[in-house]
Write an enzyme that holds these catalytic residues in place. Structure first.
Site, PDB file in Angstrom:
ATOM      1  N   ASP A 198      -7.993  -5.219  -0.024  1.00 56.47           N
ATOM      2  CA  ASP A 198      -8.513  -6.027  -1.130  1.00 56.47           C
ATOM      3  C   ASP A 198      -8.149  -7.496  -1.002  1.00 56.47           C
ATOM      4  O   ASP A 198      -8.704  -8.333  -1.710  1.00 56.47           O
ATOM      5  CB  ASP A 198      -7.980  -5.481  -2.465  1.00 56.47           C
ATOM      6  N   HIS A 249       0.856  -1.184   0.000  1.00 58.00           N
ATOM      7  CA  HIS A 249       0.000   0.000   0.000  1.00 58.00           C
ATOM      8  C   HIS A 249       0.886   1.226   0.000  1.00 58.00           C
ATOM      9  O   HIS A 249       1.930   1.232   0.650  1.00 58.00           O
ATOM     10  CB  HIS A 249      -0.915   0.013   1.237  1.00 58.00           C
TER      11      HIS A 249
HETATM   12  N1  CMC Z   1       4.112  -7.691  -4.896  1.00 57.05           N
HETATM   13  C1  CMC Z   1       5.452  -7.681  -5.068  1.00 57.05           C
HETATM   14  N2  CMC Z   1       6.221  -6.579  -4.929  1.00 57.05           N
HETATM   15  C2  CMC Z   1       5.602  -5.440  -4.603  1.00 57.05           C
HETATM   16  C3  CMC Z   1       4.218  -5.372  -4.403  1.00 57.05           C
HETATM   17  C4  CMC Z   1       3.471  -6.558  -4.547  1.00 57.05           C
HETATM   18  N3  CMC Z   1       2.132  -6.543  -4.371  1.00 57.05           N
HETATM   19  N4  CMC Z   1       3.867  -4.093  -4.090  1.00 57.05           N
HETATM   20  C5  CMC Z   1       5.021  -3.401  -4.098  1.00 57.05           C
HETATM   21  N5  CMC Z   1       6.064  -4.198  -4.401  1.00 57.05           N
HETATM   22  C6  CMC Z   1       7.477  -3.818  -4.430  1.00 57.05           C
HETATM   23  C7  CMC Z   1       7.816  -3.003  -5.657  1.00 57.05           C
HETATM   24  O1  CMC Z   1       8.206  -3.821  -6.736  1.00 57.05           O
HETATM   25  C8  CMC Z   1       8.925  -2.136  -5.139  1.00 57.05           C
HETATM   26  O2  CMC Z   1      10.088  -2.932  -5.074  1.00 57.05           O
HETATM   27  P1  CMC Z   1      11.551  -2.261  -5.349  1.00 57.05           P
HETATM   28  O3  CMC Z   1      11.728  -1.253  -4.255  1.00 57.05           O
HETATM   29  O4  CMC Z   1      12.494  -3.399  -5.292  1.00 57.05           O
HETATM   30  O5  CMC Z   1      11.466  -1.632  -6.709  1.00 57.05           O
HETATM   31  C9  CMC Z   1       8.524  -1.839  -3.708  1.00 57.05           C
HETATM   32  O6  CMC Z   1       7.703  -2.944  -3.314  1.00 57.05           O
HETATM   33  C10 CMC Z   1       7.734  -0.550  -3.535  1.00 57.05           C
HETATM   34  O7  CMC Z   1       6.629  -0.586  -4.435  1.00 57.05           O
HETATM   35  P2  CMC Z   1       6.048   0.689  -5.164  1.00 57.05           P
HETATM   36  O8  CMC Z   1       5.454   0.264  -6.465  1.00 57.05           O
HETATM   37  O9  CMC Z   1       7.072   1.771  -5.190  1.00 57.05           O
HETATM   38  O10 CMC Z   1       4.908   1.116  -4.151  1.00 57.05           O
HETATM   39  P3  CMC Z   1       3.699   2.073  -4.464  1.00 57.05           P
HETATM   40  O11 CMC Z   1       3.376   2.782  -3.214  1.00 57.05           O
HETATM   41  O12 CMC Z   1       3.960   2.912  -5.663  1.00 57.05           O
HETATM   42  O13 CMC Z   1       2.505   1.077  -4.875  1.00 57.05           O
HETATM   43  C11 CMC Z   1       0.681  -0.422  -4.703  1.00 57.05           C
HETATM   44  C12 CMC Z   1       1.483   0.693  -4.011  1.00 57.05           C
HETATM   45  C13 CMC Z   1      -0.553  -0.715  -3.854  1.00 57.05           C
HETATM   46  C14 CMC Z   1       0.211   0.068  -6.074  1.00 57.05           C
HETATM   47  C15 CMC Z   1       1.585  -1.685  -4.836  1.00 57.05           C
HETATM   48  O14 CMC Z   1       1.959  -2.143  -3.555  1.00 57.05           O
HETATM   49  C16 CMC Z   1       0.905  -2.797  -5.617  1.00 57.05           C
HETATM   50  O15 CMC Z   1       0.998  -2.831  -6.847  1.00 57.05           O
HETATM   51  N6  CMC Z   1       0.178  -3.738  -4.924  1.00 57.05           N
HETATM   52  C17 CMC Z   1      -0.594  -4.755  -5.609  1.00 57.05           C
HETATM   53  C18 CMC Z   1      -1.949  -4.179  -6.047  1.00 57.05           C
HETATM   54  C19 CMC Z   1      -2.881  -3.954  -4.885  1.00 57.05           C
HETATM   55  O16 CMC Z   1      -3.046  -4.791  -4.008  1.00 57.05           O
HETATM   56  N7  CMC Z   1      -3.575  -2.789  -4.901  1.00 57.05           N
HETATM   57  C20 CMC Z   1      -4.592  -2.444  -3.878  1.00 57.05           C
HETATM   58  C21 CMC Z   1      -4.106  -1.381  -2.958  1.00 57.05           C
HETATM   59  S1  CMC Z   1      -5.149  -1.138  -1.519  1.00 57.05           S
HETATM   60  C22 CMC Z   1      -6.727  -0.712  -2.028  1.00 57.05           C
HETATM   61  C23 CMC Z   1      -6.876   0.281  -3.118  1.00 57.05           C
HETATM   62  O17 CMC Z   1      -6.086   1.185  -3.346  1.00 57.05           O
HETATM   63  O18 CMC Z   1      -7.842   0.151  -3.826  1.00 57.05           O
END
Ligand code: CMC
Length: 430
Positions: A364, A307
């Site tokens: 989720d 998140h």
């Molecule tokens: N699985 C594997 N690696 C992950 C995941 C995941 N679900 N989420 C983040 N990472 C890794 C990402 O690859 C990055 O690694 P590195 O630092 O080595 O490059 C690190 O964690 C930080 O990720 P980020 O993309 O910079 O984080 P963000 O804040 O931009 O993204 C997020 C947040 C929710 C989009 C992301 O965690 C994600 O894609 N999660 C899966 C989708 C999901 O469950 N979304 C629902 C969110 S909660 C409810 C809502 O918003 O509706």
């Protein structure tokens, strides 16, 4: 605003930037004068450090796992409130008296029917249209029937539009589903509560009696409460952005629905179930999918984990996980996916990659399992999320419209393309 300032040094220049105080959580550096004073703008991909507004609606502390609507902890609202009461709270700022809640409920209930002409609207989509597409299109489509209430500066028009949206979104969502499975559209029942009516429109058929299970209705109401607002997330920011151009409220909410559809946002609940099904079909090897999510050469991410703001736990996920047990018991669902989900959460919670990046199960991760146990097909989950998020979108839109400092949302950019060059006639290009 306070007397505190932050000092920015750039070349020979020094600029004092005012600090804006929050009542809880982050304070902010007000950079409104930055470009004029220095010729610089800020750059913040994904807005991870950028406050787009001040807001008095929802507070969350991602480090401590705190979520409050209008000051009330989510745990207390989940325990004691109802979705329509929470909707009232978000939109109006205070919990209602009994009379206010009765009036609000009667008002929402009164508007549940959609214009009969809209039946043709559903008929014209392919049977396998994604319900989020139908919901987004149907929501902006409602604006064509209510052209007399588009005036975003008229409190009466905004009030009736808000009521119509709250009342009709469940009808649109349920009809999108009925169309997809070839069953007749079921009209709203105004003698039922908000969640029971949605369940009835989804699952009843004219041929036989359908009884709404009270535990199931309660679980759905709980999910709607947990989804009701989440400050400046992607879809809410979209609603504010579109609304800032003075598009009508239906158009702004429809844009929010489209933003919510994405699998990184609300669409994650559907993606979670697809992934769990994939793991089961692949022999139940949870570790394999955790490793796949960690592989930098594989774009796969574990849906339902991570998140932008929550870095310890998502309080909504905790509440949902506890409720999932009750729903599975009530519906008699022997859910293999629930077991896989618990194993997946355990493996991820002990894996260095996930621990280091503070990736925990989010709202989720378990909500899809409850929706599934209730009987919703997975492509309907995000529609339910949208119904839940609607009061938050309306409250945030109203707050934006009422704020004297609101301007059209229009970020700047740092141009990194080719500098000026002369046009080359087509015959002279190499
Ligand atoms: N699985 C594997 N690696 C992950 C995941 C995941 N679900 N989420 C983040 N990472 C890794 C990402 O690859 C990055 O690694 P590195 O630092 O080595 O490059 C690190 O964690 C930080 O990720 P980020 O993309 O910079 O984080 P963000 O804040 O931009 O993204 C997020 C947040 C929710 C989009 C992301 O965690 C994600 O894609 N999660 C899966 C989708 C999901 O469950 N979304 C629902 C969110 S909660 C409810 C809502 O918003 O509706």
């Amino acid at each position: 605003m306070t007397d505190r300032t932050a000092t920015l040094r750039y070349g020979q220049r020094e600029l004092a930037l005012p600090i804006v105080n929050g009542t809880a959580g982050d304070d902010a550096i007000d950079i409104a004068s930055l470009r004029q004073e220095t010729g610089l703008i800020t750059l913040d991909a994904g807005y991870g450090n950028t406050g787009a507004c001040t807001s008095a609606i929802t507070f969350l502390d991602g480090e401590a796992g705190v979520l409050r609507y209008r000051g009330y902890p989510i745990e207390q609202l989940a325990e004691s409130s109802s979705f329509l009461e929470v909707a009232y709270l978000l939109i109006n700022g205070e919990l209602p008296t009994r009379e206010q809640l009765d009036d609000f409920t009667a008002n929402v209930t009164h508007h549940t029917l959609i214009h009969e002409e809209m039946r043709r609207f559903f008929d014209s989509f392919p049977y396998d249209a994604h319900p989020m597409a139908v919901l987004a299109a149907g929501t902006v489509g409602l604006s064509t029937f209510y052209q007399d209430s588009h005036d975003i500066f008229s409190p009466a028009a905004v009030e009736i539009t808000s009521m119509r949206l709250l009342a009709k979104l469940p009808t649109l969502a349920a009809w999108a589903y009925k169309k997809a499975i070839g069953q007749p559209y079921v009209y709203p029942r105004n003698d039922l509560g908000y969640a029971p009516n949605l369940l009835h429109m989804m699952f009843a058929v004219p041929a036989e009696e359908y009884q709404v299970h009270p535990d199931v209705a309660q679980a759905l109401d709980l999910l709607l409460i947990l989804h009701a607002d989440h400050e400046q997330n992607c879809s809410t920011s979209t609603v504010r952005m579109v609304g800032s151009s003075h598009a009508n409220l239906y158009a702004s909410i429809s844009a929010g629905i489209s933003a919510l559809w994405g699998p990184l946002h609300g669409g994650a609940n559907e993606a979670v179930i697809s992934t769990l099904e994939r793991i089961v079909a692949d022999g139940g090897n949870v570790r394999k999918y955790v490793d796949k999510a960690k592989d930098p050469n594989d774009p796969f991410r574990l849906p339902g984990f991570g998140h932008r703001v929550y870095k310890n736990f998502d309080p909504r996920a905790r509440i949902i996980k506890a409720a999932a047990d009750r729903v599975l018991a009530a519906t008699g669902a022997d859910d293999q996916l629930f077991e896989i989900a618990q194993r997946l959460e355990e493996v991820a919670a002990n894996d260095e990659y996930f621990v280091k990046r503070k990736l925990y199960a989010n709202v989720d991760f378990y909500s899809g399992l409850i929706y599934r146990a209730i009987g919703f097909p997975k492509h309907m989950f995000t529609n339910c999320f949208a119904i839940g998020r609607l009061p938050g979108w309306i409250a945030q839109w109203k707050e934006m419209m009422d704020a004297p400092e609101t301007k059209i949302g229009r970020p700047r950019q740092v141009y990194v393309g080719v500098p000026e060059r002369a046009y080359v006639p087509i015959d002279e290009r190499g």
